[in-house]
Write a protein that holds these residues in place. Structure first.
Motif, mmCIF file in Angstrom:
data_model
loop_
_atom_site.group_PDB
_atom_site.id
_atom_site.type_symbol
_atom_site.label_atom_id
_atom_site.label_comp_id
_atom_site.label_asym_id
_atom_site.label_seq_id
_atom_site.Cartn_x
_atom_site.Cartn_y
_atom_site.Cartn_z
ATOM 1 N N VAL A 1 1.475 4.463 -4.707
ATOM 2 C CA VAL A 1 0.708 3.574 -3.701
ATOM 3 C C VAL A 1 1.181 2.292 -3.953
ATOM 4 C CG1 VAL A 1 -1.871 3.117 -3.173
ATOM 5 C CG2 VAL A 1 -1.208 5.366 -3.983
ATOM 6 N N GLN A 2 1.358 1.691 -5.113
ATOM 7 C CA GLN A 2 1.497 0.511 -5.165
ATOM 8 C C GLN A 2 3.008 0.005 -4.667
ATOM 9 O OE1 GLN A 2 1.252 -1.332 -9.289
ATOM 10 N NE2 GLN A 2 2.042 -3.093 -8.661
ATOM 11 N N GLN A 3 4.053 1.029 -4.819
ATOM 12 C CA GLN A 3 5.447 0.710 -4.297
ATOM 13 C C GLN A 3 5.414 0.782 -2.752
ATOM 14 O OE1 GLN A 3 8.177 3.747 -5.438
ATOM 15 N NE2 GLN A 3 9.957 2.221 -4.840
ATOM 16 N N PHE A 4 4.426 1.601 -2.144
ATOM 17 C CA PHE A 4 4.214 1.661 -0.863
ATOM 18 C C PHE A 4 3.795 0.172 -0.219
ATOM 19 C CE2 PHE A 4 1.335 2.038 2.844
ATOM 20 C CZ PHE A 4 2.371 2.557 3.834
ATOM 21 N N GLY A 5 2.772 -0.135 -0.912
ATOM 22 C CA GLY A 5 2.107 -1.229 -0.474
ATOM 23 C C GLY A 5 3.224 -2.652 -0.565
ATOM 24 N N THR A 6 4.051 -2.665 -1.694
ATOM 25 C CA THR A 6 4.872 -3.587 -1.775
ATOM 26 C C THR A 6 5.903 -3.530 -0.768
ATOM 27 O OG1 THR A 6 4.486 -3.665 -4.298
ATOM 28 C CG2 THR A 6 6.727 -4.387 -3.580
ATOM 29 N N LEU A 7 6.591 -2.267 -0.507
ATOM 30 C CA LEU A 7 7.564 -2.206 0.499
ATOM 31 C C LEU A 7 7.263 -2.682 2.086
ATOM 32 C CD1 LEU A 7 9.229 1.238 -0.586
ATOM 33 C CD2 LEU A 7 10.137 -1.215 -0.844
ATOM 34 N N TYR A 8 5.884 -2.033 2.230
ATOM 35 C CA TYR A 8 5.218 -2.587 3.533
ATOM 36 C C TYR A 8 5.135 -4.024 3.554
ATOM 37 C CZ TYR A 8 2.095 -2.723 7.295
ATOM 38 O OH TYR A 8 1.277 -2.920 8.422
ATOM 39 N N GLY A 9 4.405 -4.869 2.578
ATOM 40 C CA GLY A 9 4.359 -6.332 2.480
ATOM 41 C C GLY A 9 5.589 -6.931 2.662
ATOM 42 N N GLN A 10 6.614 -6.244 2.317
ATOM 43 C CA GLN A 10 8.134 -6.963 2.393
ATOM 44 C C GLN A 10 8.693 -6.566 3.738
ATOM 45 O OE1 GLN A 10 10.103 -5.338 -0.944
ATOM 46 N NE2 GLN A 10 9.219 -6.870 -2.462
ATOM 47 N N GLY A 11 7.943 -5.855 4.713
ATOM 48 C CA GLY A 11 8.738 -5.367 5.809
ATOM 49 C C GLY A 11 9.596 -4.609 5.704
ATOM 50 N N LYS A 12 9.645 -3.696 4.656
ATOM 51 C CA LYS A 12 10.682 -2.572 4.333
ATOM 52 C C LYS A 12 10.032 -1.289 4.963
ATOM 53 C CE LYS A 12 12.875 -5.013 0.706
ATOM 54 N NZ LYS A 12 13.523 -4.669 -0.634
ATOM 55 N N TYR A 13 9.859 -1.375 6.357
ATOM 56 C CA TYR A 13 9.036 -0.256 6.904
ATOM 57 C C TYR A 13 9.794 1.356 6.772
ATOM 58 C CZ TYR A 13 6.746 -4.060 8.797
ATOM 59 O OH TYR A 13 5.911 -5.302 9.145
ATOM 60 N N ALA A 14 10.814 1.201 6.852
ATOM 61 C CA ALA A 14 11.609 2.530 6.651
ATOM 62 C C ALA A 14 11.440 3.247 5.430
ATOM 63 C CB ALA A 14 12.962 2.588 7.003
ATOM 64 N N GLU A 15 11.482 2.588 4.273
ATOM 65 C CA GLU A 15 11.212 2.673 2.977
ATOM 66 C C GLU A 15 9.835 3.174 2.827
ATOM 67 O OE1 GLU A 15 13.502 0.406 0.023
ATOM 68 O OE2 GLU A 15 14.338 -0.463 1.733
ATOM 69 N N ALA A 16 8.854 2.369 3.119
ATOM 70 C CA ALA A 16 7.716 2.528 3.201
ATOM 71 C C ALA A 16 7.188 3.654 3.876
ATOM 72 C CB ALA A 16 6.806 1.454 3.421
ATOM 73 N N ALA A 17 7.724 4.150 4.672
ATOM 74 C CA ALA A 17 7.086 5.287 5.708
ATOM 75 C C ALA A 17 7.840 6.519 4.718
ATOM 76 C CB ALA A 17 7.958 5.513 6.837
ATOM 77 N N ALA A 18 8.973 6.532 4.126
ATOM 78 C CA ALA A 18 9.452 7.670 3.300
ATOM 79 C C ALA A 18 8.312 7.855 2.239
ATOM 80 C CB ALA A 18 10.873 7.420 2.992
ATOM 81 N N ILE A 19 8.001 6.984 1.626
ATOM 82 C CA ILE A 19 6.915 6.868 0.466
ATOM 83 C C ILE A 19 5.959 7.163 1.116
ATOM 84 C CG2 ILE A 19 5.935 5.672 -1.323
ATOM 85 C CD1 ILE A 19 8.396 4.194 -1.751
ATOM 86 N N GLY A 20 5.223 6.598 2.152
ATOM 87 C CA GLY A 20 3.937 6.958 2.479
ATOM 88 C C GLY A 20 3.920 8.763 3.117
ATOM 89 N N GLU A 21 4.885 9.074 3.424
ATOM 90 C CA GLU A 21 4.872 10.480 4.041
ATOM 91 C C GLU A 21 4.836 11.256 2.631
ATOM 92 O OE1 GLU A 21 8.558 10.408 5.948
ATOM 93 O OE2 GLU A 21 7.613 9.723 7.902
ATOM 94 N N ARG A 22 5.455 11.057 1.845
ATOM 95 C CA ARG A 22 5.340 11.718 0.335
ATOM 96 C C ARG A 22 4.132 11.582 -0.110
ATOM 97 N NH1 ARG A 22 6.049 16.121 -2.104
ATOM 98 N NH2 ARG A 22 6.627 15.830 -4.247
ATOM 99 N N LEU A 23 3.490 10.443 -0.053
ATOM 100 C CA LEU A 23 2.321 10.390 -0.628
ATOM 101 C C LEU A 23 0.905 11.159 0.067
ATOM 102 C CD1 LEU A 23 2.088 6.608 -1.127
ATOM 103 C CD2 LEU A 23 1.999 8.243 -3.072
ATOM 104 N N LEU A 24 1.217 11.108 1.588
ATOM 105 C CA LEU A 24 0.511 11.976 2.242
ATOM 106 C C LEU A 24 0.485 13.386 1.813
ATOM 107 C CD1 LEU A 24 -1.649 12.425 4.525
ATOM 108 C CD2 LEU A 24 0.306 12.509 6.095
ATOM 109 N N GLU A 25 1.759 13.995 1.858
ATOM 110 C CA GLU A 25 1.993 15.384 1.498
ATOM 111 C C GLU A 25 1.301 15.538 0.110
ATOM 112 O OE1 GLU A 25 5.738 17.659 -0.199
ATOM 113 O OE2 GLU A 25 6.024 16.601 1.724
#
Length: 85
Positions: A1-25
Motif C-alpha cells: 500500500v505504501q509503495q502504491f502511494g509513493t508511486l502515485y505521489g510521484q506521478g508514476k501512474y502506470a506503475e501505481a495502477a499495476a500495484i493497485g490492481e494487484r492490491l485490489l485482487e
C-alpha cells in the motif's frame, strides 16, 4: 500500500495502477468483495485510471463501487466528475 502511494505521489501512474490492481485482487481474496478495504482499493484504482485519462475504466470502477457500496457518499461525486471529462 505504501509503495502504491509513493508511486502515485510521484506521478508514476502506470506503475501505481499495476500495484493497485494487484492490491485490489489480494484485498478481495483476503477481506472479501464487500469489505471497506476492498472499497478503498477499488477507489484507488479508479483515481489512478482517471489520472491516466482512462476515463471509461475509471467510470466502470466508480460504478462498481456504487454497486457494491451504495452507502458510500464519495462514489457518486467521483463518477460525475469522471463523466464530465
Amino acid at each position: 500500500v505504501q509503495q502504491f502511494g509513493t508511486l502515485y505521489g510521484q506521478g508514476k501512474y502506470a506503475e501505481a495502477a499495476a500495484i493497485g490492481e494487484r492490491l485490489l485482487e489480494l484485498t478481495e481474496q483476503t477481506r472479501g468483495p464487500d469489505h471497506v478495504d476492498t472499497a478503498a482499493a477499488l477507489n484507488n484504482i479508479a483515481v489512478v485510471y482517471q489520472n491516466q485519462g482512462r476515463y471509461d475504466e475509471a467510470l466502470a470502477a466508480f460504478e462498481e463501487i456504487m454497486r457494491r457500496f451504495p452507502q458510500d457518499p464519495v462514489a457518486p461525486n467521483a463518477r460525475a466528475e469522471t463523466r464530465a471529462r
